[in-house]
Structure formats: C-alpha cells, structure tokens
Design a protein around this motif. Structure first.
Motif, PDB file in Angstrom:
ATOM      1  N   ILE A 184      39.697  25.283  43.155  1.00 16.51           N
ATOM      2  CA  ILE A 184      38.922  24.808  42.011  1.00 16.51           C
ATOM      3  C   ILE A 184      37.460  25.192  42.165  1.00 16.51           C
ATOM      4  O   ILE A 184      36.796  25.609  41.196  1.00 16.51           O
ATOM      5  N   HIS A 185      36.937  25.080  43.375  1.00 14.24           N
ATOM      6  CA  HIS A 185      35.537  25.453  43.628  1.00 14.24           C
ATOM      7  C   HIS A 185      35.286  26.918  43.283  1.00 14.24           C
ATOM      8  O   HIS A 185      34.317  27.246  42.584  1.00 14.24           O
ATOM      9  N   TYR A 186      36.164  27.815  43.748  1.00  9.23           N
ATOM     10  CA  TYR A 186      35.956  29.239  43.479  1.00  9.23           C
ATOM     11  C   TYR A 186      36.166  29.554  42.001  1.00  9.23           C
ATOM     12  O   TYR A 186      35.440  30.373  41.413  1.00  9.23           O
ATOM     13  N   PHE A 187      37.143  28.897  41.373  1.00  2.94           N
ATOM     14  CA  PHE A 187      37.356  29.123  39.942  1.00  2.94           C
ATOM     15  C   PHE A 187      36.176  28.597  39.115  1.00  2.94           C
ATOM     16  O   PHE A 187      35.925  29.089  38.010  1.00  2.94           O
ATOM     17  N   SER A 188      35.480  27.591  39.615  1.00  2.00           N
ATOM     18  CA  SER A 188      34.312  27.086  38.881  1.00  2.00           C
ATOM     19  C   SER A 188      33.228  28.154  38.783  1.00  2.00           C
ATOM     20  O   SER A 188      32.439  28.160  37.837  1.00  2.00           O
ATOM     21  N   GLU A 189      33.198  29.081  39.748  1.00  2.00           N
ATOM     22  CA  GLU A 189      32.247  30.194  39.683  1.00  2.00           C
ATOM     23  C   GLU A 189      32.643  31.177  38.593  1.00  2.00           C
ATOM     24  O   GLU A 189      31.813  31.972  38.145  1.00  2.00           O
ATOM     25  N   TRP A 190      33.893  31.127  38.157  1.00  3.20           N
ATOM     26  CA  TRP A 190      34.363  31.968  37.048  1.00  3.20           C
ATOM     27  C   TRP A 190      34.244  31.260  35.702  1.00  3.20           C
ATOM     28  O   TRP A 190      34.595  31.840  34.680  1.00  3.20           O
ATOM     29  N   GLY A 191      33.804  30.003  35.718  1.00  4.65           N
ATOM     30  CA  GLY A 191      33.612  29.283  34.466  1.00  4.65           C
ATOM     31  C   GLY A 191      34.503  28.075  34.270  1.00  4.65           C
ATOM     32  O   GLY A 191      34.411  27.400  33.233  1.00  4.65           O
ATOM     33  N   ARG A 219      40.867  25.902  29.686  1.00  5.17           N
ATOM     34  CA  ARG A 219      40.346  26.815  28.669  1.00  5.17           C
ATOM     35  C   ARG A 219      39.005  27.368  29.157  1.00  5.17           C
ATOM     36  O   ARG A 219      38.057  26.615  29.393  1.00  5.17           O
ATOM     37  N   MET A 220      38.935  28.656  29.327  1.00  2.00           N
ATOM     38  CA  MET A 220      37.744  29.311  29.879  1.00  2.00           C
ATOM     39  C   MET A 220      36.911  29.888  28.742  1.00  2.00           C
ATOM     40  O   MET A 220      37.325  30.843  28.072  1.00  2.00           O
ATOM     41  N   GLU A 221      35.739  29.321  28.536  1.00  2.00           N
ATOM     42  CA  GLU A 221      34.853  29.818  27.479  1.00  2.00           C
ATOM     43  C   GLU A 221      34.214  31.141  27.895  1.00  2.00           C
ATOM     44  O   GLU A 221      33.821  31.328  29.042  1.00  2.00           O
ATOM     45  N   ASN A 222      34.145  32.062  26.935  1.00  2.00           N
ATOM     46  CA  ASN A 222      33.488  33.362  27.142  1.00  2.00           C
ATOM     47  C   ASN A 222      34.107  34.146  28.299  1.00  2.00           C
ATOM     48  O   ASN A 222      33.415  34.901  28.995  1.00  2.00           O
ATOM     49  N   ARG A 223      35.396  33.966  28.514  1.00  2.00           N
ATOM     50  CA  ARG A 223      36.124  34.747  29.504  1.00  2.00           C
ATOM     51  C   ARG A 223      37.369  35.310  28.825  1.00  2.00           C
ATOM     52  O   ARG A 223      37.920  34.674  27.917  1.00  2.00           O
ATOM     53  N   PRO A 363      35.170  39.907  39.558  1.00  2.00           N
ATOM     54  CA  PRO A 363      35.775  39.016  40.549  1.00  2.00           C
ATOM     55  C   PRO A 363      34.792  37.995  41.112  1.00  2.00           C
ATOM     56  O   PRO A 363      35.185  37.148  41.911  1.00  2.00           O
ATOM     57  N   LYS A 364      33.547  38.061  40.677  1.00  2.00           N
ATOM     58  CA  LYS A 364      32.546  37.112  41.171  1.00  2.00           C
ATOM     59  C   LYS A 364      32.210  36.046  40.136  1.00  2.00           C
ATOM     60  O   LYS A 364      32.048  34.877  40.477  1.00  2.00           O
ATOM     61  N   CYS A 365      32.116  36.440  38.846  1.00  2.00           N
ATOM     62  CA  CYS A 365      31.745  35.478  37.806  1.00  2.00           C
ATOM     63  C   CYS A 365      32.776  35.373  36.683  1.00  2.00           C
ATOM     64  O   CYS A 365      32.663  34.502  35.821  1.00  2.00           O
ATOM     65  N   GLY A 366      33.767  36.276  36.660  1.00  2.00           N
ATOM     66  CA  GLY A 366      34.824  36.200  35.657  1.00  2.00           C
ATOM     67  C   GLY A 366      34.493  36.808  34.309  1.00  2.00           C
ATOM     68  O   GLY A 366      35.340  36.828  33.413  1.00  2.00           O
ATOM     69  N   GLN A 367      33.284  37.330  34.142  1.00  2.00           N
ATOM     70  CA  GLN A 367      32.873  37.887  32.851  1.00  2.00           C
ATOM     71  C   GLN A 367      33.582  39.208  32.560  1.00  2.00           C
ATOM     72  O   GLN A 367      33.952  39.955  33.468  1.00  2.00           O
ATOM     73  N   PHE A 368      33.745  39.505  31.265  1.00  2.00           N
ATOM     74  CA  PHE A 368      34.280  40.796  30.850  1.00  2.00           C
ATOM     75  C   PHE A 368      33.264  41.892  31.173  1.00  2.00           C
ATOM     76  O   PHE A 368      32.062  41.743  30.939  1.00  2.00           O
ATOM     77  N   CYS A 394      26.030  39.683  37.525  1.00  2.00           N
ATOM     78  CA  CYS A 394      25.837  39.399  38.959  1.00  2.00           C
ATOM     79  C   CYS A 394      25.751  40.655  39.822  1.00  2.00           C
ATOM     80  O   CYS A 394      25.734  40.552  41.049  1.00  2.00           O
ATOM     81  N   GLU A 395      25.741  41.842  39.183  1.00  2.00           N
ATOM     82  CA  GLU A 395      25.577  43.123  39.890  1.00  2.00           C
ATOM     83  C   GLU A 395      26.789  43.516  40.741  1.00  2.00           C
ATOM     84  O   GLU A 395      26.703  44.423  41.563  1.00  2.00           O
ATOM     85  N   GLU A 396      27.908  42.839  40.584  1.00  2.00           N
ATOM     86  CA  GLU A 396      29.098  43.191  41.358  1.00  2.00           C
ATOM     87  C   GLU A 396      29.614  44.565  40.928  1.00  2.00           C
ATOM     88  O   GLU A 396      29.568  44.936  39.752  1.00  2.00           O
ATOM     89  N   VAL A 397      30.117  45.340  41.895  1.00  2.00           N
ATOM     90  CA  VAL A 397      30.617  46.692  41.647  1.00  2.00           C
ATOM     91  C   VAL A 397      32.046  46.806  42.183  1.00  2.00           C
ATOM     92  O   VAL A 397      32.346  46.308  43.273  1.00  2.00           O
ATOM     93  N   TRP A 398      32.920  47.452  41.421  1.00  2.00           N
ATOM     94  CA  TRP A 398      34.254  47.769  41.917  1.00  2.00           C
ATOM     95  C   TRP A 398      34.790  48.978  41.158  1.00  2.00           C
ATOM     96  O   TRP A 398      34.279  49.349  40.098  1.00  2.00           O
ATOM     97  N   VAL A 399      35.808  49.608  41.722  1.00  2.00           N
ATOM     98  CA  VAL A 399      36.363  50.831  41.147  1.00  2.00           C
ATOM     99  C   VAL A 399      37.875  50.705  41.061  1.00  2.00           C
ATOM    100  O   VAL A 399      38.526  50.267  42.012  1.00  2.00           O
ATOM    101  N   ALA A 400      38.419  51.087  39.907  1.00  2.00           N
ATOM    102  CA  ALA A 400      39.868  51.233  39.750  1.00  2.00           C
ATOM    103  C   ALA A 400      40.160  52.723  39.797  1.00  2.00           C
ATOM    104  O   ALA A 400      40.020  53.432  38.805  1.00  2.00           O
ATOM    105  N   ASN A 401      40.499  53.220  40.984  1.00  2.00           N
ATOM    106  CA  ASN A 401      40.743  54.643  41.192  1.00  2.00           C
ATOM    107  C   ASN A 401      42.245  54.899  41.153  1.00  2.00           C
ATOM    108  O   ASN A 401      43.015  54.076  40.660  1.00  2.00           O
ATOM    109  N   PHE A 402      42.697  56.009  41.699  1.00  2.00           N
ATOM    110  CA  PHE A 402      44.123  56.307  41.770  1.00  2.00           C
ATOM    111  C   PHE A 402      44.371  57.171  42.993  1.00  2.00           C
ATOM    112  O   PHE A 402      43.462  57.807  43.533  1.00  2.00           O
TER     113      PHE A 402
END
Length: 478
Positions: A184-191, A219-223, A363-368, A394-402
């Motif tokens: 619950i704590h970590y999901f709260s960071e996602w909203g 129900r997650m607002e703005n996610r 994966p840090k804030c849950g935003q689109f 939040c400046e998080e970076v990730w890549v969906a490569n192949f």
C-alpha cells in the motif's frame, strides 16, 4: 524544635512526655512532574533514534543507486547519458537533504541528552497525566503544552485500530500484514489513497475481528489504470486462498491483469533440503495458481513468492518442474526484509511493465508517459522497435527494447497491427538504469534476453543460460 506551631504546643501540653510529632520539610526533586518530564525527554530520545536509523538506511539505498547509475553513465555512449546525469543529480540532492537532516537530528539528540542530565530529572520516568502544577505553574505548563503539541504530530489511533495493532503483534501472519502495508505504501506513490485503505481496514476489523478476505478496487485519478488488491481471499471456483492477488485494470481496454503473491517466512538457504522446499512452495503457490486459481477461463499472468531468505532470488524461474511451459516472467521468488527492501519495488515495476503491459506508465509515480519510438525495423511479416520513456514528473527513464536474435528467428513474437496490416512484433525487453529484473550484463546498461540469454551484441553467456535453466534458487547479475 526550631519552630513551634499551635498544633505542636497543644500536643505537648496534652502528652507532657517531652516528645511531639512534627512535619519536617525536606527538599527533593523527585516529584511526579519531574518524573513525567523525564518520560517526555526519553520519548523524544527514542523518536530521534528511530528517525535517524530510518534516514541512515534510506541514505545508504540512495548512495547504492547513485553508484549503479554512475557505473552505467560511464559506459553509456548515447544521448541517454544526460538523462542518467539528471537522475544522479536528483538523487544527490535527496542525499544532501538527508545529510542536512542528520545534522539537525544530531543537534536535537545532544539537547535532549543535556536535558536528561539535569539534576532535576535524575528520577524514574512516569507516564504522562495532567496535574495541578502542569495546569497552573507558568514554566511547567509551558513544558506540558510542548509535549501535547508533539503528540498531535502523530496520528490518533482509534480504539478499533489500536486493538488491530495489538492483535497483529501477536499474530503468526505478522510478516504477511507487514508486506500488505508496504505494498500500500509503494502504491500510494503511484496515486493510491492510503487513507481510504486505513478506513477500510478499520471497518473490516471492527466487523469481523480480522482483515482476512479483504478486497478492494482502488480508483486511481489521472492514471491509466486502477489497482485491485485481495488479501487472504478464498476464491470460489478453486477454493484456493493466496496471500495476495494484485490486479491492474487498464481503463482504455477495460481489461484486468491479475497476479498472485504468497508470503513465506522462511530462510531456504539455511534449510537441510532448502532447494526442494523452495521448489515445492513454487509449485504450490506458483504453478497451481497459474493453472487454476479461478477455476475457469480467467487466468493469472504471474505467480510469485516473497520470503525472508536474503541469499535467494530469481525473477524468472525456468525450472521444468515449476514452469512446465517455459514461459517468461510468469513464476518468480524474491526476498524482502526491513534491511533488504528494494525488491518489492522491483517486483511491482515488473508487474506493471512486464506482466500487465502498462509499459507507458512510470514505475515511480504511475503517470502516463508518451514514449519515443526509435529504430523501427520491418522484415517480411515481422516488426521490431525500441521505445524510450522519460517521465517529465519525476525524471525516471526506462526503455522497452527487443532482442534482435529472437526477432530474427521469430521467437516469442506476438500479433500486432502496423499501419493496418497484421505483423508479428518482437517481444519487449525492458531495461532500467538501476534495479533491473532481467539479468544485467555486468555494470553495462544492458540485460540478457530472458528467452535466448544473449546480450545486445549477440553474445551468449553459457553460465547464465545453464544457471537460469537449472538453478531455481539464486539468480543474480552476471
């Protein structure tokens, strides 16, 4: 006698034996107000120690993440190096704030220790209560008001919640409930609204004296997704009762992705038959749930064990007894303890991207996050592409490569419509600057393909391949 009072004179006249009873005034500091003030100071001292320990632990985690990012930054040749530098600067800023707070805590600790050494407070502590002195004396009342203000900083527990905590501390399911609270704590960071969860838990415990069977869709607002959580819930179709079922409801497609998580307070590496015990637990809480949790067509997408053995970790179990169909990232196990706490965040990130297809969510804030499509390649009826994500919040970076090898040989492809035509899309290979669940290649920003075990430059590490296929207990970076 130094002073004769009327009562003493009368007593002496009556008794006439040369002895009288008189009150003697003795100066002492050991009064209950001083005892209660010592209790206040010791409470401040305990609180400071707890806060300092927590922030030291957080500082160590941040410094470890900075070192990982710096290793990746040194070897990265693309323009992503600037993104890594931005992340490093954010973490360095957080570290500086924690270090500044440590100075403040140290100063507060010194002041409290000085108070405890004052001669007035060399007495046994006593639980706080309101007294005439605390109400009327200007100095004592000021001290009392300060402590009341301190107490107001902490949340007030209702009788129901207090009873729940007391029962929890004696419960054999303490580890499970602690994991639930951390989720619950970590999901709260996602909203997620944590207060809503607390209200639900209080009502559930008040009604049934237990929180087993709890279920909720948040129900997650703005996610782009909602979150569903089942705790110790028995499913009618199968009669199975996993510790947790975690679901992500994708709002656009109106589809659920469901995952099980079972908590085991076990240290497998210290058991005589630890590996076999782990395999049995993975079959019981992994294979079994994947095949028939709901007793119908609805299936869970992943099943995982969470445990306390810090020497055991495998994000992608391939052992044939457990993963009979050799599917990627469907069965896993990881350790999670107060001193080793990063894996739960990695697990939730893995659920979001790898298992639920929500790789466009931070994966840090849950935003689109609108990804940048790069390196789109078409070959016959196949298509492959790389998508770079950079969260502006939040400046998080990730890549969906192949994996180009799997793409070329048509392994692990899925049907995908491109410009209106059916194509086969190469399976996404996710990688992150730190905390990867795919096996990282040394200190490089590269990961082994979980299917063919090759790296970006098509090299294959046969140690990795052999270990992944045959070792269910411990899989680390190579």
């Amino acid at each position: 006698m130094k002073k004769w009072k009327p009562s003493i004179i009368i007593e002496n006249s009556i008794k006439q034996n040369g002895r009288v009873t008189a009150d003697v005034i003795e100066k002492t500091y050991d009064i209950k107000e001083h005892q209660m003030i010592r209790f206040m100071a010791e409470e401040f001292q305990r609180r400071i120690e707890v806060e300092v320990a927590m922030e030291k632990k957080q500082l160590i985690l941040l410094m470890d993440e900075i070192r990982e990012l710096q290793d990746v930054e040194r070897k990265e040749q693309s323009n992503l190096v600037f993104k890594f530098r931005s992340l490093i600067n954010i973490l360095l800023s957080d570290c500086a704030k924690l270090q500044q707070r440590s100075l403040i805590w140290n100063d507060a600790a010194n002041k409290v220790n000085e108070i405890l050494d004052v001669p007035l407070l060399q007495c046994e502590p006593m639980t706080i209560e309101e007294t005439h002195t605390f109400r009327m004396h200007p100095i004592y009342s000021e001290v009392y008001e300060i402590y009341l203000a301190y107490e107001e900083l902490s949340p007030v527990l209702t009788e129901t919640f207090r009873a729940f905590i007391q029962s929890l501390l004696k419960s054999p399911t303490l580890y499970e409930v602690w994991v639930l609270l951390k989720i619950i704590h970590y999901f709260s960071e996602w909203g997620l609204d944590a207060h809503e969860f607390v209200v639900d838990i209080q009502k559930k415990y008040k009604d049934s004296k237990s929180i087993s069977g709890y279920k909720k869709q948040f129900r997650m607002e703005n996610r782009p997704f909602d979150i569903g959580i089942y705790y110790d819930f028995t499913f009618d179709g199968s009669g199975y009762r996993p510790d947790f079922v975690i679901g992500f409801f994708e709002k656009e497609n109106k589809q659920w992705s469901l995952h099980t998580l079972d908590a085991k307070y076990k240290c497998y590496s210290e058991m005589t038959k630890g590996e076999q015990t782990l395999l049995n637990d993975l079959k019981h809480s992994g294979t079994r749930y994947l095949n028939d949790l709901f007793g119908g067509e609805l299936k869970v997408k992943s099943a995982t064990l969470i445990h306390t053995d810090i020497k055991s970790l495998n994000w992608n179990v391939k052992e044939k007894q457990v993963n009979t169909e050799n599917n990627q990232h469907t069965i896993a196990h990881f350790h999670f303890t107060p001193s080793e706490s990063k894996n739960l965040q990695i697990y939730l990130k893995r659920l979001l991207h790898e298992n639920s297809g929500l790789d466009h969510c931070c994966p840090k804030c849950g935003q689109f996050v609108e990804g940048t499509i790069q390196n789109t390649k078409e070959f016959q009826n196949k298509i492959s592409r790389k998508i770079l994500y950079n969260c502006s919040v939040c400046e998080e970076v990730w890549v969906a490569n192949f994996c180009s090898s799997c793409s070329y040989h048509g392994r692990n492809m899925k049907l995908f419509y491109y410009n209106g035509y059916p194509k086969y899309l190469a399976r996404q290979l996710y990688k992150y600057p730190t905390h990867n669940y795919n096996i990282q290649v040394g200190e490089s920003w590269d990961v082994h393909c979980p299917n063919c075990y090759k790296t970006f430059d098509h090299k294959i590490n046969y140690i990795v391949k052999h270990t992944v296929k045959n070792e269910p207990m411990i899989i680390r970076s190579f």
